[in-house]
Design a protein around this motif. Structure first.
Motif, PDB file in Angstrom:
ATOM      1  N   SER A  58      12.239  11.531   4.749  1.00  0.00           N
ATOM      2  CA  SER A  58      11.988  11.864   3.340  1.00  0.00           C
ATOM      3  C   SER A  58      10.570  11.484   2.933  1.00  0.00           C
ATOM      4  CB  SER A  58      13.023  11.210   2.427  1.00  0.00           C
ATOM      5  OG  SER A  58      13.015   9.820   2.565  1.00  0.00           O
ATOM      6  N   ASP A  59      10.018  10.415   3.550  1.00  0.00           N
ATOM      7  CA  ASP A  59       8.619  10.064   3.274  1.00  0.00           C
ATOM      8  C   ASP A  59       7.680  11.167   3.757  1.00  0.00           C
ATOM      9  OD1 ASP A  59       9.353   7.672   2.125  1.00  0.00           O
ATOM     10  OD2 ASP A  59       8.873   6.455   3.885  1.00  0.00           O
ATOM     11  N   ILE A  60       7.981  11.732   4.909  1.00  0.00           N
ATOM     12  CA  ILE A  60       7.177  12.844   5.427  1.00  0.00           C
ATOM     13  C   ILE A  60       7.242  14.025   4.463  1.00  0.00           C
ATOM     14  CG2 ILE A  60       6.969  14.577   7.257  1.00  0.00           C
ATOM     15  CD1 ILE A  60       7.966  12.406   9.220  1.00  0.00           C
ATOM     16  N   GLU A  61       8.449  14.352   3.994  1.00  0.00           N
ATOM     17  CA  GLU A  61       8.618  15.474   3.063  1.00  0.00           C
ATOM     18  C   GLU A  61       7.862  15.241   1.763  1.00  0.00           C
ATOM     19  OE1 GLU A  61      12.794  16.237   2.438  1.00  0.00           O
ATOM     20  OE2 GLU A  61      13.141  16.493   4.603  1.00  0.00           O
ATOM     21  N   ARG A  62       7.943  14.026   1.224  1.00  0.00           N
ATOM     22  CA  ARG A  62       7.308  13.726  -0.065  1.00  0.00           C
ATOM     23  C   ARG A  62       5.803  13.554   0.027  1.00  0.00           C
ATOM     24  NH1 ARG A  62      11.682  10.206  -0.910  1.00  0.00           N
ATOM     25  NH2 ARG A  62      10.380   8.433  -0.352  1.00  0.00           N
ATOM     26  N   HIS A  63       5.324  12.880   1.099  1.00  0.00           N
ATOM     27  CA  HIS A  63       3.927  12.475   1.134  1.00  0.00           C
ATOM     28  C   HIS A  63       3.133  13.023   2.312  1.00  0.00           C
ATOM     29  CE1 HIS A  63       5.135   9.724  -2.010  1.00  0.00           C
ATOM     30  NE2 HIS A  63       6.019   9.189  -1.211  1.00  0.00           N
ATOM     31  N   GLY A  64       3.786  13.661   3.251  1.00  0.00           N
ATOM     32  CA  GLY A  64       3.112  14.155   4.442  1.00  0.00           C
ATOM     33  C   GLY A  64       3.177  13.148   5.580  1.00  0.00           C
ATOM     34  N   LEU A  65       2.982  13.642   6.773  1.00  0.00           N
ATOM     35  CA  LEU A  65       3.115  12.810   7.968  1.00  0.00           C
ATOM     36  C   LEU A  65       2.102  11.671   7.993  1.00  0.00           C
ATOM     37  CD1 LEU A  65       4.442  12.206  10.695  1.00  0.00           C
ATOM     38  CD2 LEU A  65       2.868  13.874  11.722  1.00  0.00           C
ATOM     39  N   GLU A  66       0.851  11.954   7.661  1.00  0.00           N
ATOM     40  CA  GLU A  66      -0.184  10.923   7.727  1.00  0.00           C
ATOM     41  C   GLU A  66       0.146   9.739   6.822  1.00  0.00           C
ATOM     42  OE1 GLU A  66      -4.898  10.544   6.729  1.00  0.00           O
ATOM     43  OE2 GLU A  66      -4.205  12.435   7.602  1.00  0.00           O
ATOM     44  N   GLU A  67       0.561  10.007   5.589  1.00  0.00           N
ATOM     45  CA  GLU A  67       0.902   8.936   4.642  1.00  0.00           C
ATOM     46  C   GLU A  67       2.157   8.187   5.098  1.00  0.00           C
ATOM     47  OE1 GLU A  67       0.089   6.522   1.508  1.00  0.00           O
ATOM     48  OE2 GLU A  67      -1.138   8.211   2.113  1.00  0.00           O
ATOM     49  N   ALA A  68       3.148   8.899   5.603  1.00  0.00           N
ATOM     50  CA  ALA A  68       4.372   8.250   6.095  1.00  0.00           C
ATOM     51  C   ALA A  68       4.055   7.327   7.268  1.00  0.00           C
ATOM     52  CB  ALA A  68       5.406   9.299   6.496  1.00  0.00           C
ATOM     53  N   LEU A  69       3.180   7.761   8.152  1.00  0.00           N
ATOM     54  CA  LEU A  69       2.791   6.928   9.291  1.00  0.00           C
ATOM     55  C   LEU A  69       1.988   5.705   8.830  1.00  0.00           C
ATOM     56  CD1 LEU A  69       1.839   9.700  11.862  1.00  0.00           C
ATOM     57  CD2 LEU A  69       3.804   8.149  11.987  1.00  0.00           C
ATOM     58  N   ALA A  70       1.138   5.888   7.826  1.00  0.00           N
ATOM     59  CA  ALA A  70       0.350   4.767   7.291  1.00  0.00           C
ATOM     60  C   ALA A  70       1.276   3.727   6.667  1.00  0.00           C
ATOM     61  CB  ALA A  70      -0.670   5.268   6.271  1.00  0.00           C
ATOM     62  N   GLU A  71       2.292   4.184   5.935  1.00  0.00           N
ATOM     63  CA  GLU A  71       3.253   3.256   5.331  1.00  0.00           C
ATOM     64  C   GLU A  71       4.005   2.489   6.412  1.00  0.00           C
ATOM     65  OE1 GLU A  71       7.333   3.285   2.725  1.00  0.00           O
ATOM     66  OE2 GLU A  71       5.927   4.932   2.439  1.00  0.00           O
ATOM     67  N   ARG A  72       4.408   3.172   7.439  1.00  0.00           N
ATOM     68  CA  ARG A  72       5.128   2.541   8.563  1.00  0.00           C
ATOM     69  C   ARG A  72       4.235   1.492   9.238  1.00  0.00           C
ATOM     70  NH1 ARG A  72      10.211   2.036  10.047  1.00  0.00           N
ATOM     71  NH2 ARG A  72      10.607   2.370  12.232  1.00  0.00           N
ATOM     72  N   ALA A  73       2.954   1.821   9.445  1.00  0.00           N
ATOM     73  CA  ALA A  73       2.021   0.867  10.056  1.00  0.00           C
ATOM     74  C   ALA A  73       1.875  -0.376   9.174  1.00  0.00           C
ATOM     75  CB  ALA A  73       0.670   1.529  10.290  1.00  0.00           C
ATOM     76  N   MET A  74       1.812  -0.186   7.849  1.00  0.00           N
ATOM     77  CA  MET A  74       1.703  -1.309   6.927  1.00  0.00           C
ATOM     78  C   MET A  74       2.916  -2.225   7.045  1.00  0.00           C
ATOM     79  SD  MET A  74       1.909  -1.562   2.817  1.00  0.00           S
ATOM     80  CE  MET A  74       3.601  -1.079   2.987  1.00  0.00           C
ATOM     81  N   GLN A  75       4.094  -1.649   7.239  1.00  0.00           N
ATOM     82  CA  GLN A  75       5.300  -2.462   7.376  1.00  0.00           C
ATOM     83  C   GLN A  75       5.214  -3.362   8.601  1.00  0.00           C
ATOM     84  OE1 GLN A  75       8.447   0.437   7.309  1.00  0.00           O
ATOM     85  NE2 GLN A  75       7.845   1.159   5.295  1.00  0.00           N
ATOM     86  N   PHE A  76       4.699  -2.826   9.709  1.00  0.00           N
ATOM     87  CA  PHE A  76       4.560  -3.646  10.909  1.00  0.00           C
ATOM     88  C   PHE A  76       3.463  -4.691  10.740  1.00  0.00           C
ATOM     89  CE2 PHE A  76       7.130  -0.305  12.688  1.00  0.00           C
ATOM     90  CZ  PHE A  76       8.018  -1.049  13.459  1.00  0.00           C
ATOM     91  N   GLU A  77       2.404  -4.354  10.020  1.00  0.00           N
ATOM     92  CA  GLU A  77       1.350  -5.334   9.741  1.00  0.00           C
ATOM     93  C   GLU A  77       1.907  -6.476   8.895  1.00  0.00           C
ATOM     94  OE1 GLU A  77      -2.020  -3.335   7.975  1.00  0.00           O
ATOM     95  OE2 GLU A  77      -2.035  -1.849   9.590  1.00  0.00           O
ATOM     96  N   THR A  78       2.764  -6.154   7.928  1.00  0.00           N
ATOM     97  CA  THR A  78       3.367  -7.172   7.072  1.00  0.00           C
ATOM     98  C   THR A  78       4.263  -8.103   7.890  1.00  0.00           C
ATOM     99  OG1 THR A  78       3.291  -5.692   5.172  1.00  0.00           O
ATOM    100  CG2 THR A  78       4.836  -7.534   5.042  1.00  0.00           C
ATOM    101  N   MET A  79       5.062  -7.518   8.774  1.00  0.00           N
ATOM    102  CA  MET A  79       5.909  -8.346   9.633  1.00  0.00           C
ATOM    103  C   MET A  79       5.052  -9.244  10.527  1.00  0.00           C
ATOM    104  SD  MET A  79       8.895  -5.647  10.695  1.00  0.00           S
ATOM    105  CE  MET A  79       9.288  -6.554  12.158  1.00  0.00           C
ATOM    106  N   ASP A  80       3.970  -8.701  11.051  1.00  0.00           N
ATOM    107  CA  ASP A  80       3.097  -9.476  11.916  1.00  0.00           C
ATOM    108  C   ASP A  80       2.423 -10.596  11.129  1.00  0.00           C
ATOM    109  OD1 ASP A  80       1.959  -9.912  14.548  1.00  0.00           O
ATOM    110  OD2 ASP A  80       0.062  -9.250  13.675  1.00  0.00           O
ATOM    111  N   PHE A  81       2.015 -10.324   9.874  1.00  0.00           N
ATOM    112  CA  PHE A  81       1.440 -11.366   9.016  1.00  0.00           C
ATOM    113  C   PHE A  81       2.439 -12.506   8.840  1.00  0.00           C
ATOM    114  CE2 PHE A  81       1.375 -13.401   4.893  1.00  0.00           C
ATOM    115  CZ  PHE A  81       0.145 -14.039   4.940  1.00  0.00           C
TER     116      PHE A  81
END
Length: 185
Positions: A58-81
């Motif tokens: 649904s993130d891909i549908e709403r915001h496009g693949l690039e934005e959905a992937l960026a959000e996913r990367a941020m989630q992993f960065e947050t976990m790593d922090f």
């Protein structure tokens, strides 16, 4: 600067303000009606996991693949922090990455969840989740056994997730912020 809430988000913001702009620390006030980690963080906190792939399609549908992937990367960065902060400060937060379950409570949830899981698999080389291909949809009997609940119709097991003692992380974040002048009320 006034920060409303002394849970995980408010404590993290206070620490970052104190760290990035030390001159503002003495003018920063954290307000919480219940006290540090006294609300949702203390009650419900503790999950340390990226958003399940249930939302990825649904993130891909709403915001496009690039934005959905960026959000996913941020989630992993947050976990790593979280992991780095806990290790660097010696916080006894019971941090563990032993997996995370997303319960599917209806047949509609199962259908949507399986479809979303397939979308994640299609993009696993791009999503930044090293475990994406290991995420596994569980049948109703498997989910009931793993979750000890007869109310589930299925589940998604995500090995990238885990848990932590959120209140202890909040206390460590606030201790650091208060140490350089932030006020907690």
């Amino acid at each position: 600067t006034v920060i409303i809430g002394a849970g995980m988000t408010g404590a993290s913001v206070a620490r970052h303000v104190a760290q990035l702009e030390p001159e503002r620390a003495a003018r920063t006030l954290v307000l919480d009606a219940r006290g540090a980690a006294g609300g949702a963080t203390g009650r419900n906190g503790g999950m340390c996991a990226p958003m399940d792939c249930y939302d990825f399609g649904s993130d891909i549908e709403r915001h496009g693949l690039e934005e959905a992937l960026a959000e996913r990367a941020m989630q992993f960065e947050t976990m790593d922090f979280q992991r780095r902060f806990i290790e660097a400060h010696g916080v006894e937060a019971d941090l563990r990455f032993d997996g995370y379950m997303v319960a599917w409570l209806s047949s509609g949830d199962v259908e949507s969840g399986e479809r979303a899981h397939e979308t994640c698999i299609e993009h696993q080389d791009q999503c930044g989740d090293p475990y994406c291909g290991l995420n596994r949809a569980l049948s109703r009997p498997e989910a009931i056994e793993r979750m000890q609940s007869p109310d589930v119709e299925g589940a998604l097991f995500q090995p990238a997730g885990g848990g932590l003692w959120a209140a202890r992380v909040v206390f460590a974040l606030l201790e650091e912020a208060i140490g350089v002048g932030v006020t907690l009320r």
